[in-house]
Design an enzyme around this catalytic site. Structure first.
Site, short mmCIF file in Angstrom:
data_model
loop_
_atom_site.label_atom_id
_atom_site.label_comp_id
_atom_site.label_asym_id
_atom_site.label_seq_id
_atom_site.Cartn_x
_atom_site.Cartn_y
_atom_site.Cartn_z
N TRP A 104 0.83 -1.21 0.00
CA TRP A 104 0.00 0.00 0.00
C TRP A 104 0.86 1.25 0.00
O TRP A 104 0.54 2.22 -0.69
CB TRP A 104 -0.98 -0.02 1.17
CG TRP A 104 -1.92 -1.18 1.10
CD1 TRP A 104 -2.00 -2.23 1.97
CD2 TRP A 104 -2.91 -1.43 0.08
NE1 TRP A 104 -2.97 -3.11 1.55
CE2 TRP A 104 -3.55 -2.65 0.41
CE3 TRP A 104 -3.31 -0.75 -1.07
CZ2 TRP A 104 -4.56 -3.20 -0.38
CZ3 TRP A 104 -4.32 -1.30 -1.86
CH2 TRP A 104 -4.93 -2.50 -1.50
N ASP A 173 -1.78 6.55 6.39
CA ASP A 173 -2.76 5.57 5.94
C ASP A 173 -3.01 4.61 7.10
O ASP A 173 -2.15 3.80 7.43
CB ASP A 173 -2.23 4.83 4.71
CG ASP A 173 -3.17 3.76 4.19
OD1 ASP A 173 -4.25 3.55 4.82
OD2 ASP A 173 -2.85 3.13 3.16
N LYS A 197 -11.95 -2.33 6.76
CA LYS A 197 -11.17 -3.20 7.64
C LYS A 197 -11.66 -3.11 9.08
O LYS A 197 -12.05 -4.10 9.65
CB LYS A 197 -9.69 -2.85 7.56
CG LYS A 197 -8.91 -3.53 6.45
CD LYS A 197 -8.96 -2.84 5.16
CE LYS A 197 -8.23 -3.57 4.05
NZ LYS A 197 -7.58 -2.64 3.13
#
Ligand code: PLP
Length: 363
Positions: A104, A173, A197
């Site tokens: 990511w 993030d 999530k």
């Protein structure tokens, strides 16, 4: 375990508190005496106003945000944030520091590159397949922001402590660990997290942004891609992801009222992860892939002696009602995602199965 429900270890979309799902179900056809479901109500109505304001206030209370911070609900996932951050905050002469800790983070860096924005990768753990969080990072004195990925969902690593960036705002993030622990907010200029999530359904991205970041935003951007557009309209410049925001509100309520806040949430998360890691460390059949000091409390990644055994492990677990244990397709192996809503009961069931599988398959 409730009938027909599995122990869900999926990485995302992922398990939500059963209590939240039941509340959604109970109120679905007639939300707040409106005679409509939450998916049929105008976002301009007082019904929805109550929902979004409640979600914002809960987020602020849980994270102890002062009045400088805005809580936004955007679309486009965390992936759009990879581009929106450099677009909004890097002017021609500016540069940002990035730390590469996995898939990511790599994607976030890629967007800065596509946008031709100055940026520097000041540390990376790629040399060891992203199995650790870099230490003693030297940040640039003049960076506009430092971009970090707090929890690396695929590689199973997590910052246990955030680095000292000498006052340079961290843009983080937090897609896979937001609201899993308390945060020292003064370090952060912007936090973003795809909801699927640890917060709610997919389709909503929470963004927490500090006013001084907003003040430096680039003017010449399309309206929808500017943070100020959303901040000035309480996330309702256009139709927001209403159902997502509603679910997030209920999840935050669950953290506040049932768990008792983020200190308690963190305690539970540490306990759950410890049970799993301690079990694996006590033998040599299961091998956690992350360096000890970088182990994630949210995504526990591990290998078995052979790929063939991993396949058997994943499929036999699924037959026993333990789902989602396959590692990300890019890395293989196994992964148990044990977000806030994963119960201790599910961890115990997993460890029990792991113990049995080891005994049956150890040579
Ligand atoms: C899942 C994930 C993303 C991608 O999120 P989308 O909402 O699908 O764009 C980004 N960062 C991290 C850390 C993730 O876990």
């Amino acid at each position: 375990m409730v009938e027909h429900r599995i122990y869900n270890f999926n990485a995302g979309p992922a398990v939500l508190p059963l209590q939240v799902l039941e509340e959604i179900q109970a109120n679905f056809l007639n939300f707040d005496h409106s005679g409509m479901s939450i998916t049929e109500i105008s976002h301009r109505s007082s019904y929805f106003d109550k929902v979004i304001n409640d979600a914002v206030e809960r987020a602020k209370r849980l994270l102890k945000l002062d009045e400088r911070y805005h809580v936004l609900f955007l679309q486009g996932g965390a992936s759009l944030q990879f581009a929106m951050v450099p677009m909004n905050f890097l002017k021609e002469k500016d540069s940002a520091d990035y730390v590469n800790t996995g898939t990511w983070a790599t994607k976030a860096i890629k967007e800065a590159k596509i946008l031709k924005k100055n940026h520097k990768v000041v540390a990376s753990s790629e040399d060891k397949d992203f199995s650790y969080i870099p230490k003693d990072i030297r940040f640039s004195n003049d960076a506009k922001y430092v971009h970090l990925t707090s929890n690396n969902t695929i590689k199973g690593t997590q910052y246990s402590k955030f680095p000292d960036t000498k006052g340079i705002p961290i843009v983080c993030d937090m897609s896979s660990d937001i609201f899993s622990r308390p945060l020292a907010m003064e370090k952060f200029g912007l936090i973003y997290a795809g909801a699927q999530k640890n917060l709610g359904p997919s389709g909503t991205c929470m963004v927490i942004i500090r006013q001084d970041m907003l003040d430096t935003e680039n003017e010449d951007l399309p309206t929808m891609l500017k943070y100020s557009t959303h901040a000035s309209k309480n996330s309702m410049y256009n139709t927001p992801p209403c159902f997502g925001i509603y679910t997030i509100d209920l999840v935050l309520k669950w953290i506040e009222m049932e768990i008792g806040g983020l200190e308690k949430m963190e305690e539970q998360n540490i306990k759950k992860a410890d049970v799993l890691y301690d079990f694996m460390d006590s033998g040599n059949f299961y091998r956690p892939t992350a360096e000890k000091y970088s182990r994630s409390l949210m995504n526990v990644t591990f290998r078995l002696p052979t790929e063939d055994l991993e396949k058997q492990f994943i499929s036999q677990a699924a037959e026993k009602g333990l789902g989602g244990l396959k590692g990300h397709r890019s890395v293989g192996g196994c992964r148990a995602s044990i977000y806030n809503a994963a119960s201790m009961e599910s961890i115990n069931a997993l460890v029990q199965f792991m113990d049995l599988f080891e005994k049956e398959n150890k040579k």
